[in-house]
Design a protein around this motif. Structure first.
Motif, PDB file in Angstrom:
ATOM      1  N   UNK A  16       0.811  -1.215   0.000  1.00 26.54           N
ATOM      2  CA  UNK A  16       0.000   0.000   0.000  1.00 26.54           C
ATOM      3  C   UNK A  16       0.847   1.269   0.000  1.00 26.54           C
ATOM      4  N   UNK A  17       2.186   1.106  -0.138  1.00 24.85           N
ATOM      5  CA  UNK A  17       3.063   2.263  -0.205  1.00 24.85           C
ATOM      6  C   UNK A  17       3.642   2.711   1.113  1.00 24.85           C
ATOM      7  N   UNK A  18       3.218   2.129   2.210  1.00 19.86           N
ATOM      8  CA  UNK A  18       3.770   2.523   3.504  1.00 19.86           C
ATOM      9  C   UNK A  18       5.186   1.963   3.675  1.00 19.86           C
ATOM     10  N   UNK A  19       5.966   2.643   4.505  1.00 21.57           N
ATOM     11  CA  UNK A  19       7.365   2.267   4.718  1.00 21.57           C
ATOM     12  C   UNK A  19       7.670   2.167   6.208  1.00 21.57           C
ATOM     13  N   UNK A  20       8.731   1.455   6.529  1.00 30.55           N
ATOM     14  CA  UNK A  20       9.197   1.402   7.907  1.00 30.55           C
ATOM     15  C   UNK A  20      10.662   0.992   7.929  1.00 30.55           C
ATOM     16  N   UNK A  21      11.356   1.449   8.957  1.00 32.00           N
ATOM     17  CA  UNK A  21      12.757   1.080   9.100  1.00 32.00           C
ATOM     18  C   UNK A  21      13.197   1.334  10.535  1.00 32.00           C
ATOM     19  N   UNK A  26      23.218   6.605  17.446  1.00 38.78           N
ATOM     20  CA  UNK A  26      24.663   6.484  17.675  1.00 38.78           C
ATOM     21  C   UNK A  26      25.281   7.820  18.077  1.00 38.78           C
ATOM     22  N   UNK A  27      26.277   7.739  18.926  1.00 39.54           N
ATOM     23  CA  UNK A  27      27.094   8.899  19.289  1.00 39.54           C
ATOM     24  C   UNK A  27      28.508   8.597  18.849  1.00 39.54           C
ATOM     25  N   UNK A  28      28.973   9.338  17.837  1.00 37.38           N
ATOM     26  CA  UNK A  28      30.298   9.056  17.255  1.00 37.38           C
ATOM     27  C   UNK A  28      30.421   7.578  16.882  1.00 37.38           C
ATOM     28  N   UNK A  29      29.369   7.058  16.228  1.00 39.58           N
ATOM     29  CA  UNK A  29      29.290   5.668  15.748  1.00 39.58           C
ATOM     30  C   UNK A  29      29.086   4.645  16.856  1.00 39.58           C
ATOM     31  N   UNK A  30      28.970   5.085  18.092  1.00 38.52           N
ATOM     32  CA  UNK A  30      28.745   4.166  19.215  1.00 38.52           C
ATOM     33  C   UNK A  30      27.238   4.065  19.481  1.00 38.52           C
ATOM     34  N   UNK A  31      26.644   2.867  19.369  1.00 35.53           N
ATOM     35  CA  UNK A  31      25.200   2.721  19.609  1.00 35.53           C
ATOM     36  C   UNK A  31      24.838   3.057  21.056  1.00 35.53           C
ATOM     37  N   UNK A  32      23.835   3.923  21.209  1.00 42.87           N
ATOM     38  CA  UNK A  32      23.373   4.284  22.550  1.00 42.87           C
ATOM     39  C   UNK A  32      21.847   4.131  22.680  1.00 42.87           C
ATOM     40  N   UNK A  33      21.194   3.666  21.616  1.00 45.63           N
ATOM     41  CA  UNK A  33      19.751   3.529  21.678  1.00 45.63           C
ATOM     42  C   UNK A  33      19.181   3.121  20.331  1.00 45.63           C
ATOM     43  N   UNK A  34      17.907   3.364  20.145  1.00 43.59           N
ATOM     44  CA  UNK A  34      17.266   2.975  18.889  1.00 43.59           C
ATOM     45  C   UNK A  34      15.967   3.724  18.673  1.00 43.59           C
ATOM     46  N   UNK A  35      15.441   3.621  17.470  1.00 47.53           N
ATOM     47  CA  UNK A  35      14.171   4.245  17.127  1.00 47.53           C
ATOM     48  C   UNK A  35      13.610   3.538  15.895  1.00 47.53           C
ATOM     49  N   UNK A  36      12.301   3.541  15.779  1.00 49.69           N
ATOM     50  CA  UNK A  36      11.652   2.979  14.597  1.00 49.69           C
ATOM     51  C   UNK A  36      10.859   4.079  13.912  1.00 49.69           C
ATOM     52  N   UNK A  37      11.009   4.176  12.591  1.00 47.43           N
ATOM     53  CA  UNK A  37      10.342   5.205  11.805  1.00 47.43           C
ATOM     54  C   UNK A  37       9.463   4.509  10.773  1.00 47.43           C
ATOM     55  N   UNK A  38       8.242   5.002  10.595  1.00 48.00           N
ATOM     56  CA  UNK A  38       7.318   4.343   9.668  1.00 48.00           C
ATOM     57  C   UNK A  38       6.314   5.355   9.137  1.00 48.00           C
ATOM     58  N   UNK A  39       5.536   4.917   8.159  1.00 48.86           N
ATOM     59  CA  UNK A  39       4.411   5.707   7.668  1.00 48.86           C
ATOM     60  C   UNK A  39       3.151   4.871   7.744  1.00 48.86           C
ATOM     61  N   UNK A  40       2.011   5.551   7.867  1.00 51.19           N
ATOM     62  CA  UNK A  40       0.709   4.894   7.843  1.00 51.19           C
ATOM     63  C   UNK A  40      -0.172   5.635   6.847  1.00 51.19           C
ATOM     64  N   UNK A  41      -1.108   4.918   6.248  1.00 55.60           N
ATOM     65  CA  UNK A  41      -2.040   5.517   5.300  1.00 55.60           C
ATOM     66  C   UNK A  41      -3.228   6.110   6.038  1.00 55.60           C
TER      67      UNK A  41
END
Length: 258
Positions: A16-21, A26-41
């Motif tokens: 349906x064209x929606x996306x997610x990733x 990262x801080x200076x390439x060091x992982x310190x957390x995370x997040x999820x980005x997406x779209x909804x119709x």
């Protein structure tokens, strides 16, 4: 130090064209957390969402979450989103302050009630009948709003939904649309999509009777929780739900990007 987002896995694109990733924060390439980005119709086009934003405790209080949220907004701009929605746990005061600081405004409160199986509630007001809509009643009602047409099939029962009509002495005075929805944590629960009473008939207990009908249906099906969303500006509705025992689960925020 520089805070950036680093993709985790490929971009997911649905039919349906929606996306997610998913991304690492990262801080200076060091992982310190995370997040999820997406779209909804939606009926108004693609809307972006930011979820599961987290920063390791040792790195909190340094603006990492703020920079990550702003970077997520840039991703969504690149995905042609004009609006963003985020959902924050009702008790997460720091996250709510961050949303407000970034220009998000409250758009809805998600409420939840743990149902007592032994609580039938008071009787409905005299002369009020609540019953399932007939096919002849359902078709024009469904066509009256784009959101209903998108979420409801021609036969509501096919998707696990139910649409009831309330009549006083045979005259329609309101309706109730219930179904299912996934909570932010992923649990799928019975949900009140719409409960509405005709403006001239409000204040007579019909809204309370419709909510009691929704709760009774959940109990009859063996369920024990019921959720709904309310506009934060709708004081009468908020007062009704609070009196019925509904408690805030999360707060929805929205922001225009352009």
């Amino acid at each position: 130090m520089t805070t950036t987002l680093r993709p985790v896995g490929p971009l997911q694109q649905a039919g349906d064209g929606t996306r997610s990733r998913a991304y690492e924060v990262c801080v200076n390439s060091r992982p310190v957390g995370g997040v999820r980005i997406a779209t909804v119709r939606t009926a108004d086009g693609a809307v972006g969402t930011i979820s599961d934003l987290r920063v390791a405790e040792a790195d909190r209080g340094r603006g990492r979450g703020t920079v990550a949220a702003l970077a997520a907004e840039e991703v969504l701009r690149g995905w042609d989103c004009e609006r963003i929605r985020v959902s924050v746990p009702a008790g997460a005061a720091p996250a709510r302050r961050l949303a407000a600081a970034l220009g998000y405004t409250e758009s809805g409160h998600l409420l939840l009630k743990e149902l007592d199986r032994a609580d039938p509630g008071p009787p409905a007001p005299a002369g009020l009948e609540v019953r399932p809509m007939t096919a002849a009643e359902f078709a024009p009602w469904r066509s009256a709003a784009p959101g209903r047409r998108e979420l409801l099939p021609d036969d509501p029962a096919a998707g696990g939904a139910r649409v009831d009509i309330a009549l006083r002495d045979g005259v329609p005075v309101g309706h109730l649309w219930t179904g299912w929805r996934d909570l932010p944590a992923g649990e799928r629960v019975p949900y009140v999509w719409e409960v509405e009473v005709t403006a001239t008939e409000r204040g007579k207990g019909y809204g309370r009777a419709l909510m009691r009908r929704a709760e009774a249906a959940v109990r009859e099906a063996g369920g024990h929780r019921l959720a709904l969303r309310v506009d934060p500006a709708n004081a009468p509705a908020r007062a009704l739900y609070a009196s019925l025992g509904y408690r805030p689960l999360s707060v929805d925020y929205e922001k225009r990007l352009y």
